[in-house]
Design a protein around this motif. Structure first.
Motif, PDB file in Angstrom:
ATOM      1  N   GLY A 305      81.542 105.305   2.115  1.00 21.21           N
ATOM      2  CA  GLY A 305      82.211 105.517   0.839  1.00 21.21           C
ATOM      3  C   GLY A 305      81.473 104.909  -0.333  1.00 21.21           C
ATOM      4  N   ALA A 306      81.150 103.616  -0.229  1.00 23.09           N
ATOM      5  CA  ALA A 306      80.538 102.921  -1.371  1.00 23.09           C
ATOM      6  C   ALA A 306      79.028 103.104  -1.410  1.00 23.09           C
ATOM      7  CB  ALA A 306      80.890 101.434  -1.316  1.00 23.09           C
ATOM      8  N   PHE A 307      78.350 102.831  -0.301  1.00 21.76           N
ATOM      9  CA  PHE A 307      76.890 102.819  -0.312  1.00 21.76           C
ATOM     10  C   PHE A 307      76.312 104.231  -0.439  1.00 21.76           C
ATOM     11  CE2 PHE A 307      72.619 102.486   1.411  1.00 21.76           C
ATOM     12  CZ  PHE A 307      72.158 101.336   0.802  1.00 21.76           C
ATOM     13  N   VAL A 308      76.736 105.159   0.420  1.00 21.55           N
ATOM     14  CA  VAL A 308      76.142 106.500   0.414  1.00 21.55           C
ATOM     15  C   VAL A 308      76.751 107.362  -0.688  1.00 21.55           C
ATOM     16  CG1 VAL A 308      75.757 108.602   1.744  1.00 21.55           C
ATOM     17  CG2 VAL A 308      75.568 106.380   2.864  1.00 21.55           C
ATOM     18  N   LEU A 309      78.056 107.646  -0.555  1.00 23.41           N
ATOM     19  CA  LEU A 309      78.692 108.534  -1.519  1.00 23.41           C
ATOM     20  C   LEU A 309      78.728 107.924  -2.919  1.00 23.41           C
ATOM     21  CD1 LEU A 309      81.653 109.897   0.642  1.00 23.41           C
ATOM     22  CD2 LEU A 309      79.498 111.030   0.093  1.00 23.41           C
ATOM     23  N   GLY A 310      78.949 106.618  -3.008  1.00 26.59           N
ATOM     24  CA  GLY A 310      78.985 105.980  -4.314  1.00 26.59           C
ATOM     25  C   GLY A 310      77.666 106.078  -5.048  1.00 26.59           C
ATOM     26  N   LEU A 311      76.573 105.786  -4.349  1.00 30.53           N
ATOM     27  CA  LEU A 311      75.265 105.881  -4.995  1.00 30.53           C
ATOM     28  C   LEU A 311      74.893 107.322  -5.314  1.00 30.53           C
ATOM     29  CD1 LEU A 311      73.208 103.206  -3.004  1.00 30.53           C
ATOM     30  CD2 LEU A 311      74.296 102.993  -5.253  1.00 30.53           C
ATOM     31  N   VAL A 312      75.303 108.268  -4.469  1.00 29.44           N
ATOM     32  CA  VAL A 312      75.061 109.678  -4.771  1.00 29.44           C
ATOM     33  C   VAL A 312      75.826 110.087  -6.025  1.00 29.44           C
ATOM     34  CG1 VAL A 312      75.462 112.034  -3.968  1.00 29.44           C
ATOM     35  CG2 VAL A 312      74.489 110.347  -2.419  1.00 29.44           C
ATOM     36  N   LEU A 313      77.069 109.626  -6.135  1.00 29.05           N
ATOM     37  CA  LEU A 313      77.859 109.915  -7.326  1.00 29.05           C
ATOM     38  C   LEU A 313      77.207 109.346  -8.578  1.00 29.05           C
ATOM     39  CD1 LEU A 313      81.643 109.442  -6.417  1.00 29.05           C
ATOM     40  CD2 LEU A 313      80.566 111.452  -7.411  1.00 29.05           C
ATOM     41  N   VAL A 314      76.762 108.112  -8.500  1.00 27.09           N
ATOM     42  CA  VAL A 314      76.136 107.474  -9.660  1.00 27.09           C
ATOM     43  C   VAL A 314      74.852 108.212 -10.040  1.00 27.09           C
ATOM     44  CG1 VAL A 314      74.985 105.385 -10.464  1.00 27.09           C
ATOM     45  CG2 VAL A 314      77.169 105.222  -9.252  1.00 27.09           C
ATOM     46  N   ALA A 315      74.014 108.521  -9.050  1.00 24.14           N
ATOM     47  CA  ALA A 315      72.738 109.184  -9.347  1.00 24.14           C
ATOM     48  C   ALA A 315      72.960 110.565  -9.963  1.00 24.14           C
ATOM     49  CB  ALA A 315      71.911 109.296  -8.069  1.00 24.14           C
ATOM     50  N   SER A 316      73.850 111.362  -9.364  1.00 22.06           N
ATOM     51  CA  SER A 316      74.108 112.699  -9.904  1.00 22.06           C
ATOM     52  C   SER A 316      74.792 112.619 -11.266  1.00 22.06           C
ATOM     53  CB  SER A 316      74.952 113.514  -8.926  1.00 22.06           C
ATOM     54  OG  SER A 316      76.174 112.842  -8.624  1.00 22.06           O
ATOM     55  N   GLY A 317      75.638 111.618 -11.463  1.00 24.35           N
ATOM     56  CA  GLY A 317      76.271 111.448 -12.769  1.00 24.35           C
ATOM     57  C   GLY A 317      75.273 111.092 -13.855  1.00 24.35           C
ATOM     58  N   LEU A 318      74.293 110.258 -13.529  1.00 24.96           N
ATOM     59  CA  LEU A 318      73.255 109.932 -14.498  1.00 24.96           C
ATOM     60  C   LEU A 318      72.447 111.167 -14.880  1.00 24.96           C
ATOM     61  CD1 LEU A 318      71.961 106.521 -13.078  1.00 24.96           C
ATOM     62  CD2 LEU A 318      73.427 106.889 -15.067  1.00 24.96           C
ATOM     63  N   VAL A 319      72.213 112.048 -13.916  1.00 26.21           N
ATOM     64  CA  VAL A 319      71.491 113.284 -14.222  1.00 26.21           C
ATOM     65  C   VAL A 319      72.335 114.176 -15.130  1.00 26.21           C
ATOM     66  CG1 VAL A 319      70.506 115.390 -13.244  1.00 26.21           C
ATOM     67  CG2 VAL A 319      70.145 113.197 -12.097  1.00 26.21           C
ATOM     68  N   LEU A 320      73.625 114.306 -14.821  1.00 23.97           N
ATOM     69  CA  LEU A 320      74.495 115.147 -15.640  1.00 23.97           C
ATOM     70  C   LEU A 320      74.622 114.619 -17.064  1.00 23.97           C
ATOM     71  CD1 LEU A 320      77.344 115.931 -13.065  1.00 23.97           C
ATOM     72  CD2 LEU A 320      75.599 117.497 -13.918  1.00 23.97           C
ATOM     73  N   ASP A 321      74.533 113.296 -17.224  1.00 26.45           N
ATOM     74  CA  ASP A 321      74.576 112.698 -18.555  1.00 26.45           C
ATOM     75  C   ASP A 321      73.198 112.636 -19.208  1.00 26.45           C
ATOM     76  OD1 ASP A 321      77.277 112.319 -18.661  1.00 26.45           O
ATOM     77  OD2 ASP A 321      77.224 110.310 -17.811  1.00 26.45           O
ATOM     78  N   LYS A 322      72.183 113.138 -18.516  1.00 28.38           N
ATOM     79  CA  LYS A 322      70.802 113.162 -19.030  1.00 28.38           C
ATOM     80  C   LYS A 322      70.312 111.754 -19.366  1.00 28.38           C
ATOM     81  CE  LYS A 322      71.096 117.842 -20.931  1.00 28.38           C
ATOM     82  NZ  LYS A 322      70.886 118.712 -22.102  1.00 28.38           N
ATOM     83  N   LEU A 323      70.550 110.821 -18.443  1.00 27.52           N
ATOM     84  CA  LEU A 323      70.155 109.441 -18.650  1.00 27.52           C
ATOM     85  C   LEU A 323      68.978 109.015 -17.781  1.00 27.52           C
ATOM     86  CD1 LEU A 323      73.687 107.763 -18.877  1.00 27.52           C
ATOM     87  CD2 LEU A 323      72.172 108.424 -20.746  1.00 27.52           C
ATOM     88  N   VAL A 324      68.454 109.934 -16.999  1.00 28.01           N
ATOM     89  CA  VAL A 324      67.299 109.615 -16.151  1.00 28.01           C
ATOM     90  C   VAL A 324      66.027 109.925 -16.936  1.00 28.01           C
ATOM     91  CG1 VAL A 324      66.121 110.056 -13.971  1.00 28.01           C
ATOM     92  CG2 VAL A 324      68.619 110.137 -14.081  1.00 28.01           C
ATOM     93  N   PRO A 325      65.215 108.934 -17.218  1.00 28.80           N
ATOM     94  CA  PRO A 325      64.005 109.190 -18.010  1.00 28.80           C
ATOM     95  C   PRO A 325      62.984 110.020 -17.238  1.00 28.80           C
ATOM     96  CG  PRO A 325      64.020 106.931 -17.193  1.00 28.80           C
ATOM     97  CD  PRO A 325      65.358 107.511 -16.840  1.00 28.80           C
ATOM     98  N   SER A 326      62.200 110.773 -17.988  1.00 25.85           N
ATOM     99  CA  SER A 326      61.087 111.578 -17.462  1.00 25.85           C
ATOM    100  C   SER A 326      61.547 112.715 -16.565  1.00 25.85           C
ATOM    101  CB  SER A 326      60.083 110.700 -16.690  1.00 25.85           C
ATOM    102  OG  SER A 326      59.585 109.670 -17.527  1.00 25.85           O
ATOM    103  N   LEU A 327      62.834 113.028 -16.546  1.00 26.21           N
ATOM    104  CA  LEU A 327      63.328 114.141 -15.751  1.00 26.21           C
ATOM    105  C   LEU A 327      63.462 115.374 -16.640  1.00 26.21           C
ATOM    106  CD1 LEU A 327      64.419 115.071 -12.985  1.00 26.21           C
ATOM    107  CD2 LEU A 327      66.709 114.460 -13.790  1.00 26.21           C
ATOM    108  N   VAL A 328      62.970 116.507 -16.154  1.00 28.55           N
ATOM    109  CA  VAL A 328      63.053 117.752 -16.909  1.00 28.55           C
ATOM    110  C   VAL A 328      64.441 118.348 -16.684  1.00 28.55           C
ATOM    111  CG1 VAL A 328      62.069 120.042 -17.253  1.00 28.55           C
ATOM    112  CG2 VAL A 328      60.583 118.119 -16.663  1.00 28.55           C
ATOM    113  N   TYR A 329      65.222 118.430 -17.734  1.00 28.34           N
ATOM    114  CA  TYR A 329      66.601 118.896 -17.619  1.00 28.34           C
ATOM    115  C   TYR A 329      66.659 120.399 -17.888  1.00 28.34           C
ATOM    116  CZ  TYR A 329      67.940 114.003 -17.597  1.00 28.34           C
ATOM    117  OH  TYR A 329      68.078 112.687 -17.267  1.00 28.34           O
TER     118      TYR A 329
END
Length: 415
Positions: A305-329
Motif C-alpha cells: 500500500g505505502a511503498f509500492v502503490l504510494g510511490l507510484v501514486l506520487v510519481a504519476s501525480g508529479l507527472v500529471l502536475d508537470k513537476l518532473v524536470p526535463s520530462l517531455v510532456y
C-alpha cells in the motif's frame, strides 16, 4: 447655369450611373463573361425560421454548403470532380491522403519551436492499443480504458471492499479483548510524537486525496443526480483544487513514513504463522498469533500500500502536475500517467481502507494507541507478544522518546 445647379446635376448623373452598373451585374447570365471570370454565385440567405423576422445570423446545414459557391473556394472548373492529385495542386493539403495521414499521427508544419510545443504539429495522435482498448487513435484508446475499465471496475471494487468491511464487522465484531490502556501492566510507548505526527499528516492528506479522487472519478454517477449540475460542478472544482494542494503534503509525509517505519517492516519470526492463521480472526478463541512490533498484515499494507502503490501514486501525480524536470510532456505521457495514477489510486484506497478499518473500529485499542502513543503490557501481549518480550528483555526501551515518562495510569481513561 449656376454653380450650385451644375453640382446637383453631376450628383444625379453619378447616382444614375451607379444604379445602372448594379442592375447590369445582377442581370448578367450565368454564362456571361463576368460570371465565368469569377466562377462564383452569390449565396442567397436562408429563409428565416417560421415566426421570426428577417435579419440577424442565419443558420445553414453544413451538408448543403458547396465549396464552389463560396467566395474562398477555388475557381477551377469541375472542383467537386477533381481527384486527389488535381485537388492537391489546387488546394495543397485538402485531400484524402493528407487527412488519412493526420488521423495516423503524421506531423505537419508548425511555426512553434519544439522546445515549447513538442507535438504542436500533430493534430491527431496516431493509432495505439492501450491495455483494455481497441487499436485506435490514442485519445480514443485512453477514453476507452477510463470509461470501460477504470471507472466501472474501480468503482465496483471500492463498493465491494466497503461491503466486505461492513459484513465482517457485523458478523465478527471488534478484534481483541484488552483496551490500549487500562488493561493492566506498565505503560509502553508504542509510537513517539514524531511518528504520530508523520502518521496523522499522511492520513489527513490521504483522506482528502481519496475523497476528492472518488468525486472526480465517480461523482457524476452518484452525486450529480442528487446535487444537480451547478452544485456538483462547484463541489468538484473545490475538491480538485484541494487534491492539488494536498498532493505535495502526501508525497512528503509518505517519504517520512517510509523512512521512519521501514526498519520494523521487514519479515521476522512469527510473520508466516500469522499469515497462515490470518491473524487468528477466524479462530474460536480469537487469540492473535505472536508477532513483533508490526504483524504480517501491517507489513503487507506497508510494502504494497505505502511503498509500492504510494510511490507510484506520487510519481504519476508529479507527472500529471508537470513537476518532473526535463520530462517531455506530450499527450501520450499524460494519458499513461493518468491510467497508472487512477489504477494505483483505486487499489491503494482498498488496501488502506482495510488499514483504516482495523485501526479505528476493527481492533480494540488500535486507534487509542496511535492517538496517545501508549499501550499497556496487556494489550502488547495480546497483539504483539514478541515485541513485548524484547521490551521485557531490555532489547527495546519501553520509553523511546525524550518527552518524559509515560503518563500515570490514573490520568488515562480506559478505551
Amino acid at each position: 447655369m449656376s454653380r450650385s445647379t451644375k453640382a446637383l446635376a453631376a450628383l444625379v448623373l453619378a447616382g444614375a450611373a451607379g444604379f445602372a452598373a448594379a442592375q447590369a451585374v445582377q442581370g448578367s447570365s450565368p454564362g456571361s463573361p463576368s460570371t465565368q471570370a469569377g466562377s462564383m454565385r452569390q449565396v442567397p440567405d436562408d429563409p428565416a425560421p417560421a415566426g421570426q423576422q428577417q435579419g440577424g445570423i442565419q443558420g445553414q446545414n453544413i451538408f448543403d454548403v458547396k465549396p464552389e459557391v463560396k467566395r474562398d473556394a477555388p475557381a477551377d472548373p469541375g472542383y467537386m470532380e477533381q481527384n486527389n492529385g488535381q485537388r492537391n495542386r489546387v488546394q495543397p493539403g485538402n485531400n484524402a491522403p493528407m487527412w488519412r495521414g493526420v488521423q495516423k499521427g503524421v506531423e505537419g508544419y508548425t511555426s512553434l519551436p519544439k522546445s515549447e510545443a513538442p507535438e504542436a504539429g500533430v493534430l491527431i495522435q496516431g493509432p495505439v492499443q492501450y491495455p483494455g482498448s481497441r487499436m485506435t487513435t490514442a485519445g480514443e484508446a485512453w477514453r476507452q480504458v477510463r470509461n470501460n475499465w477504470i471507472v466501472p471496475y474501480g468503482g465496483s471494487l471500492l463498493l465491494i471492499s466497503i461491503l466486505a468491511f461492513a459484513i465482517f464487522y457485523f458478523t465478527r465484531g471488534t478484534i481483541g479483548h484488552n483496551p490500549a490502556v487500562g488493561g493492566g501492566g506498565r505503560r509502553i510507548e508504542r509510537f513517539t510524537p514524531f511518528e504520530r505526527a508523520a502518521h496523522w499528516s499522511n492520513a489527513v492528506a490521504f483522506c482528502v486525496l481519496g475523497i476528492s479522487g472518488i468525486v472526480m472519478a465517480f461523482g457524476r454517477h452518484f452525486l450529480l443526480p442528487v446535487l444537480g449540475l451547478q452544485l456538483n460542478g462547484w463541489l468538484t472544482y473545490v475538491l480538485k483544487n484541494l487534491h492539488n494542494f494536498f498532493g505535495p503534503l502526501f508525497a512528503v509525509s509518505l517519504v517520512v513514513i517510509i523512512v521512519t517505519f521501514i526498519k520494523d517492516e521487514f519479515p521476522r519470526k512469527g510473520d508466516l504463522g500469522w499469515l497462515l492463521k490470518l491473524g487468528g480472526v477466524f479462530s474460536k478463541s480469537g487469540d492473535e498469533p505472536p508477532t513483533h512490533r508490526f504483524n504480517a498484515g501491517e507489513k503487507v499494507v506497508f510494502w504494497i500500500g505505502a511503498f509500492v502503490l504510494g510511490l507510484v501514486l506520487v510519481a504519476s501525480g508529479l507527472v500529471l502536475d508537470k513537476l518532473v524536470p526535463s520530462l517531455v510532456y506530450v499527450r501520450e505521457t499524460m494519458q499513461v500517467s493518468h491510467m497508472v495514477h487512477a489504477t494505483a489510486g483505486v487499489l491503494m484506497l482498498c488496501i488502506t481502507g482495510l488499514h483504516i478499518y482495523l485501526g479505528t473500529i476493527g481492533v480494540k485499542g488500535a486507534y487509542r494507541a496511535m492517538r496517545d502513543g501508549y499501550v499497556d503490557e496487556a494489550w502488547a501481549k495480546e497483539h504483539h507478544a514478541y515485541w513485548l518480550e524484547d521490551i521485557q528483555a531490555g532489547r527495546i526501551p519501553a520509553q523511546r522518546s525524550s518527552d518524559g515518562m509515560a503518563p500515570p495510569a490514573e490520568t488515562v481513561k480506559p478505551a
